[in-house]
Design an enzyme around this catalytic site. Structure first.
Site, mmCIF file in Angstrom:
data_model
loop_
_atom_site.group_PDB
_atom_site.id
_atom_site.type_symbol
_atom_site.label_atom_id
_atom_site.label_comp_id
_atom_site.label_asym_id
_atom_site.label_seq_id
_atom_site.Cartn_x
_atom_site.Cartn_y
_atom_site.Cartn_z
ATOM 1 N N ASN A 58 -7.555 -3.501 1.684
ATOM 2 C CA ASN A 58 -7.811 -2.816 0.407
ATOM 3 C C ASN A 58 -6.961 -3.313 -0.752
ATOM 4 O O ASN A 58 -7.188 -2.920 -1.897
ATOM 5 C CB ASN A 58 -7.675 -1.288 0.558
ATOM 6 C CG ASN A 58 -8.674 -0.735 1.537
ATOM 7 O OD1 ASN A 58 -9.865 -1.015 1.408
ATOM 8 N ND2 ASN A 58 -8.220 0.001 2.530
ATOM 9 N N TYR A 85 -0.910 2.279 -7.825
ATOM 10 C CA TYR A 85 -0.662 0.862 -7.531
ATOM 11 C C TYR A 85 -0.547 -0.020 -8.775
ATOM 12 O O TYR A 85 -0.353 -1.230 -8.649
ATOM 13 C CB TYR A 85 -1.773 0.334 -6.604
ATOM 14 C CG TYR A 85 -1.842 1.069 -5.291
ATOM 15 C CD1 TYR A 85 -0.786 0.985 -4.381
ATOM 16 C CD2 TYR A 85 -2.939 1.859 -4.949
ATOM 17 C CE1 TYR A 85 -0.824 1.665 -3.182
ATOM 18 C CE2 TYR A 85 -2.996 2.542 -3.742
ATOM 19 C CZ TYR A 85 -1.937 2.440 -2.863
ATOM 20 O OH TYR A 85 -1.972 3.110 -1.666
ATOM 21 N N ALA A 141 -2.406 -0.358 5.083
ATOM 22 C CA ALA A 141 -2.413 0.748 6.058
ATOM 23 C C ALA A 141 -2.069 0.286 7.473
ATOM 24 O O ALA A 141 -1.655 1.107 8.312
ATOM 25 C CB ALA A 141 -3.778 1.437 6.036
ATOM 26 N N ILE A 153 4.018 -1.402 -2.585
ATOM 27 C CA ILE A 153 3.989 -1.183 -4.035
ATOM 28 C C ILE A 153 4.425 0.254 -4.351
ATOM 29 O O ILE A 153 5.214 0.493 -5.254
ATOM 30 C CB ILE A 153 2.574 -1.470 -4.566
ATOM 31 C CG1 ILE A 153 2.207 -2.939 -4.287
ATOM 32 C CG2 ILE A 153 2.469 -1.144 -6.062
ATOM 33 C CD1 ILE A 153 0.727 -3.246 -4.456
ATOM 34 N N ARG A 163 5.311 9.844 -0.135
ATOM 35 C CA ARG A 163 3.891 10.133 0.047
ATOM 36 C C ARG A 163 3.659 10.909 1.355
ATOM 37 O O ARG A 163 4.585 11.518 1.879
ATOM 38 C CB ARG A 163 3.098 8.819 -0.002
ATOM 39 C CG ARG A 163 3.279 8.094 -1.351
ATOM 40 C CD ARG A 163 2.469 6.827 -1.444
ATOM 41 N NE ARG A 163 1.040 7.108 -1.443
ATOM 42 C CZ ARG A 163 0.090 6.176 -1.352
ATOM 43 N NH1 ARG A 163 0.430 4.894 -1.244
ATOM 44 N NH2 ARG A 163 -1.182 6.500 -1.361
ATOM 45 N N ARG A 212 2.605 8.032 6.244
ATOM 46 C CA ARG A 212 3.022 6.750 5.670
ATOM 47 C C ARG A 212 4.525 6.506 5.826
ATOM 48 O O ARG A 212 5.041 5.464 5.438
ATOM 49 C CB ARG A 212 2.668 6.691 4.176
ATOM 50 C CG ARG A 212 1.190 6.711 3.894
ATOM 51 C CD ARG A 212 0.909 6.480 2.411
ATOM 52 N NE ARG A 212 -0.377 7.046 2.048
ATOM 53 C CZ ARG A 212 -1.550 6.399 2.147
ATOM 54 N NH1 ARG A 212 -1.588 5.159 2.583
ATOM 55 N NH2 ARG A 212 -2.676 6.998 1.798
HETATM 56 O O1 CA2 Z 1 2.234 0.987 -1.265
HETATM 57 C C1 CA2 Z 1 1.727 0.053 -0.650
HETATM 58 O O2 CA2 Z 1 1.809 -1.117 -1.015
HETATM 59 C C2 CA2 Z 1 0.875 0.338 0.595
HETATM 60 O O3 CA2 Z 1 1.146 -0.681 1.549
HETATM 61 C C3 CA2 Z 1 -0.562 0.275 0.142
HETATM 62 C C4 CA2 Z 1 -1.561 0.668 1.226
HETATM 63 C C5 CA2 Z 1 -1.162 1.997 1.871
HETATM 64 O O4 CA2 Z 1 -2.039 2.270 2.957
HETATM 65 C C6 CA2 Z 1 0.264 1.974 2.357
HETATM 66 O O5 CA2 Z 1 0.571 3.239 2.906
HETATM 67 C C7 CA2 Z 1 1.215 1.666 1.229
HETATM 68 C C8 CA2 Z 1 -2.957 0.832 0.628
HETATM 69 C C9 CA2 Z 1 -3.424 -0.338 -0.159
HETATM 70 C C10 CA2 Z 1 -4.652 0.076 -0.908
HETATM 71 O O6 CA2 Z 1 -4.647 -0.581 -2.136
HETATM 72 C C11 CA2 Z 1 -5.481 -0.141 -3.098
HETATM 73 C C12 CA2 Z 1 -5.271 -0.627 -4.356
HETATM 74 C C13 CA2 Z 1 -6.062 -0.207 -5.384
HETATM 75 C C14 CA2 Z 1 -7.090 0.693 -5.151
HETATM 76 C C15 CA2 Z 1 -7.297 1.185 -3.891
HETATM 77 C C16 CA2 Z 1 -6.497 0.762 -2.858
#
Ligand code: CA2
Length: 167
Positions: A34, A46, A100, A124, A130, A134
């Site tokens: 994602n 993000y 994830a 990020i 959160r 997580r």
């Molecule tokens: O905070 C982070 O970088 C995460 O690795 C991002 C993951 C999340 O599952 C982790 O818990 C924390 C999710 C990435 C999804 O990225 C998106 C970006 C824009 C719109 C939707 C999803």
């Protein structure tokens, strides 16, 4: 959507240039599921930059540090594992935002455990601020450093840390 690859300053796998100058060390920047949607949804979590923006800036930061980067993103666990295996021969260090898979993947942890160089885990968002699911990261059991909650700047900070560890 398949794999995305962004190369910045990549000069190949040899250790010396044609003129005998030492080749810059290559860093793999791996991004999980994602993260191809960065900048397109949920900017409040993000940020507004796309993954291409982030990797392009990281390429510039790397260059200033005497490093090169290969930026990759996949929504598939096996593809990320394949790149970690490839990094064993081609990369001096890894920056990884496993998305994830951070919270679920023993397989990515096992692959990283077979990589000899330094690994920096980047998130990020601040995963500890959160949902409880997580808060745990399998990847942190291997990572030499973890950066969370610094936005996309976390990738640049990770490269700076790798430059220190690889000096
Ligand atoms: O905070 C982070 O970088 C995460 O690795 C991002 C993951 C999340 O599952 C982790 O818990 C924390 C999710 C990435 C999804 O990225 C998106 C970006 C824009 C719109 C939707 C999803």
């Amino acid at each position: 959507m398949g794999a995305r690859a962004v190369k910045a300053g990549y000069k190949g796998g040899r250790c010396k240039t044609a003129k005998g100058r030492p080749m810059d060390k290559q860093i793999y920047i791996l991004n999980g599921p994602n993260l191809n949607l960065l900048g397109r949804r949920q900017p409040e979590i993000y940020g507004g930059e796309t993954l291409e923006d982030v990797l392009a800036r990281a390429g510039g930061v790397a260059k200033a540090l005497g490093l090169t980067v290969r930026g990759l993103q996949s929504n598939h666990e096996g593809e990320l594992i394949g790149w970690i295996h490839e990094a064993r021969d081609k990369a001096a260090g890894i920056v990884i935002n496993p998305g994830a898979f951070t919270h679920t993947s023993v397989a990515i942890l096992d692959a990283l455990n077979a990589f000899d160089g330094p690994v920096i885990e980047v998130h990020i968002s601040n995963i500890h601020k959160r949902e409880a699911f997580r808060h745990h990261s399998y990847v942190s059991l291997r990572a030499d450093g973890v950066i969370a909650g610094c936005g996309t700047e976390g990738y640049d900070l990770a490269l700076r840390r790798l430059a220190t560890l690889l000096a």
